[in-house]
Structure formats: structure tokens, C-alpha cells
Design an enzyme around this catalytic site. Structure first.
Site, PDB file in Angstrom:
ATOM      1  N   ASN A   1     -12.257  -0.848  -5.215  1.00 56.82           N
ATOM      2  CA  ASN A   1     -12.019  -1.212  -6.612  1.00 56.82           C
ATOM      3  C   ASN A   1     -13.209  -2.026  -7.141  1.00 56.82           C
ATOM      4  O   ASN A   1     -13.479  -3.113  -6.647  1.00 56.82           O
ATOM      5  CB  ASN A   1     -10.727  -2.038  -6.705  1.00 56.82           C
ATOM      6  CG  ASN A   1     -10.481  -2.628  -8.076  1.00 56.82           C
ATOM      7  OD1 ASN A   1     -11.002  -2.153  -9.080  1.00 56.82           O
ATOM      8  ND2 ASN A   1      -9.684  -3.685  -8.118  1.00 56.82           N
TER       9      ASN A   1
ATOM     10  N   GLU B   1      -1.089 -17.167  -9.794  1.00 61.66           N
ATOM     11  CA  GLU B   1      -0.055 -16.374 -10.445  1.00 61.66           C
ATOM     12  C   GLU B   1       1.364 -16.787 -10.014  1.00 61.66           C
ATOM     13  O   GLU B   1       2.333 -16.169 -10.437  1.00 61.66           O
ATOM     14  CB  GLU B   1      -0.289 -14.890 -10.159  1.00 61.66           C
ATOM     15  CG  GLU B   1      -1.580 -14.383 -10.785  1.00 61.66           C
ATOM     16  CD  GLU B   1      -1.789 -12.897 -10.590  1.00 61.66           C
ATOM     17  OE1 GLU B   1      -0.862 -12.186 -10.147  1.00 61.66           O
ATOM     18  OE2 GLU B   1      -2.899 -12.421 -10.923  1.00 61.66           O
TER      19      GLU B   1
ATOM     20  N   TYR C   1       0.842  -1.204   0.000  1.00 60.40           N
ATOM     21  CA  TYR C   1       0.000   0.000   0.000  1.00 60.40           C
ATOM     22  C   TYR C   1       0.876   1.253   0.000  1.00 60.40           C
ATOM     23  O   TYR C   1       0.581   2.220  -0.691  1.00 60.40           O
ATOM     24  CB  TYR C   1      -0.926  -0.006   1.226  1.00 60.40           C
ATOM     25  CG  TYR C   1      -1.908  -1.141   1.212  1.00 60.40           C
ATOM     26  CD1 TYR C   1      -3.142  -1.008   0.583  1.00 60.40           C
ATOM     27  CD2 TYR C   1      -1.614  -2.366   1.812  1.00 60.40           C
ATOM     28  CE1 TYR C   1      -4.055  -2.058   0.552  1.00 60.40           C
ATOM     29  CE2 TYR C   1      -2.513  -3.422   1.786  1.00 60.40           C
ATOM     30  CZ  TYR C   1      -3.725  -3.258   1.158  1.00 60.40           C
ATOM     31  OH  TYR C   1      -4.613  -4.297   1.125  1.00 60.40           O
TER      32      TYR C   1
ATOM     33  N   CYS D   1      -6.075  -5.722  -7.586  1.00 62.75           N
ATOM     34  CA  CYS D   1      -5.882  -5.302  -6.196  1.00 62.75           C
ATOM     35  C   CYS D   1      -5.451  -6.469  -5.313  1.00 62.75           C
ATOM     36  O   CYS D   1      -4.909  -6.244  -4.226  1.00 62.75           O
ATOM     37  CB  CYS D   1      -7.141  -4.641  -5.657  1.00 62.75           C
ATOM     38  SG  CYS D   1      -8.639  -5.617  -5.800  1.00 62.75           S
ATOM     39  N   HIS D   2      -5.649  -7.696  -5.782  1.00 61.56           N
ATOM     40  CA  HIS D   2      -5.196  -8.859  -5.007  1.00 61.56           C
ATOM     41  C   HIS D   2      -3.672  -8.916  -4.896  1.00 61.56           C
ATOM     42  O   HIS D   2      -3.140  -9.627  -4.053  1.00 61.56           O
ATOM     43  CB  HIS D   2      -5.734 -10.165  -5.615  1.00 61.56           C
ATOM     44  CG  HIS D   2      -5.306 -10.414  -7.016  1.00 61.56           C
ATOM     45  ND1 HIS D   2      -5.972  -9.867  -8.100  1.00 61.56           N
ATOM     46  CD2 HIS D   2      -4.292 -11.149  -7.530  1.00 61.56           C
ATOM     47  CE1 HIS D   2      -5.371 -10.259  -9.213  1.00 61.56           C
ATOM     48  NE2 HIS D   2      -4.348 -11.038  -8.891  1.00 61.56           N
TER      49      HIS D   2
END
Length: 162
Positions: free
Chosen positions: A123, A158, A99, A131-132
Site C-alpha cells: 500500500n 483511534e 486479512y 492498512c494499519h
């Protein structure tokens, strides 16, 4: 302005996608999402076109075959939120950031970390606006409007060690 919608079954549950009359994706909501969209009576079900590419790209993403979305997106928020959301688009597949780093990227002071977190939490385009991929400065997996279990599943997909 008309809003169109469709559902897509995914490994995260049944997703709700919305688009505007121009075909730009305006929201992507997972089941039970805090503050997520719900189908409204004045919305139109997909007429066969606006979501074809979004569905194809999401399907490829969940299969591990797509690393970057190329979709027209149109989310509306304050100027601050839109800057934060745009910064999310720059986080590469398989990477994470904090952040505080998002605050730095948009030129906000370090003290704005909470405001950045609020913007990320609002979001409307989960998954496609990643945003993950934002975590705490200590590496902790912090809040996710779609639920921490889904955040873990997306990061695992991912290849991020969680």
C-alpha cells in the site's frame, strides 16, 4: 506526467507526500518505510497547492479531530492490489479487520490471505488508506510497512485497545 512532493512533520516522523499533476495523492511514506517512496530528481517540490487539503486533513487526524479522509487518491497496482486497497478504504476509524476478512470482501478464496497481506504491505498510501487497521485472525498485530510501533500509535490514536 509530473510528480509533486512535500514533507509534513507528524507524530510519526517526517512524512513524504507525493501527488500527480491533477492533485491526487499518489503516496504517503513514513521515515524508514519498507518499500516507501524517496524524492527523485525529476520530481517537483510542492508549488503551494497540491497538498494543502492533505496537510489540513492529516493535521486534523493526528489531533484526533478527523475520522475519515476525503482526498483524491491515485495509486497504481495490479487489479488484485487495487481491489485490496479499495477494501481498506471501507474499514472504519477505530475498528480493525483481518486479512481473511479482506480476502472475503474482495471475493478471493481464504487461501489468498498471503496475497492479500502482500497487497496490503505494498500500500503506497499509509495512514490515509488505513492498512494499519488490519490485524491477524488471532488478534495479533502483524506486519506494517511503517513499523509495528507506528501501527500501535495509529491504532491507539483511534482508540483501539492494543
Amino acid at each position: 506526467m509530473s510528480t509533486y512532493w512535500t514533507h509534513l512533520d507528524s507524530p510519526l516522523g517526517r512524512l513524504l507526500l507525493t501527488a500527480d499533476a491533477d492533485g491526487a495523492l499518489t503516496s504517503l511514506t513514513v521515515p524508514g518505510q519498507k518499500g516507501g517512496a524517496v524524492v527523485r530528481e525529476d520530481w517537483r517540490p510542492d508549488g503551494g497547492g497540491p497538498f494543502r487539503e492533505a496537510v489540513a486533513q492529516l493535521t486534523a487526524y493526528f489531533a484526533g479531530d478527523l475520522k475519515e479522509f476525503a482526498l483524491p487518491l491515485r495509486a497504481h497496482g495490479t487489479a488484485f492490489r487495487e481491489r485490496v486497497w479499495a477494501a481498506l478504504d471501507d474499514i472504519p476509524y477505530g475498528a480493525t479487520t483481518t486479512y481473511g476478512e479482506i480476502a472475503r470482501r474482495i471475493g478471493a478464496p481464504r487461501a489468498a490471505v498471503r496475497a492479500v497481506g502482500g497487497a496490503i504491505g505494498a500500500n503506497p498510501l499509509l495512514i490515509v488508506r488505513p492498512c494499519h487497521r488490519v490485524i491477524g485472525s488471532d488478534g495479533a498485530l502483524t506486519g506494517y510497512a511503517g513499523g509495528l510501533d507506528r501501527k500501535i500509535r495509529l491504532l491507539t490514536l483511534e482508540g483501539v485497545a492494543v
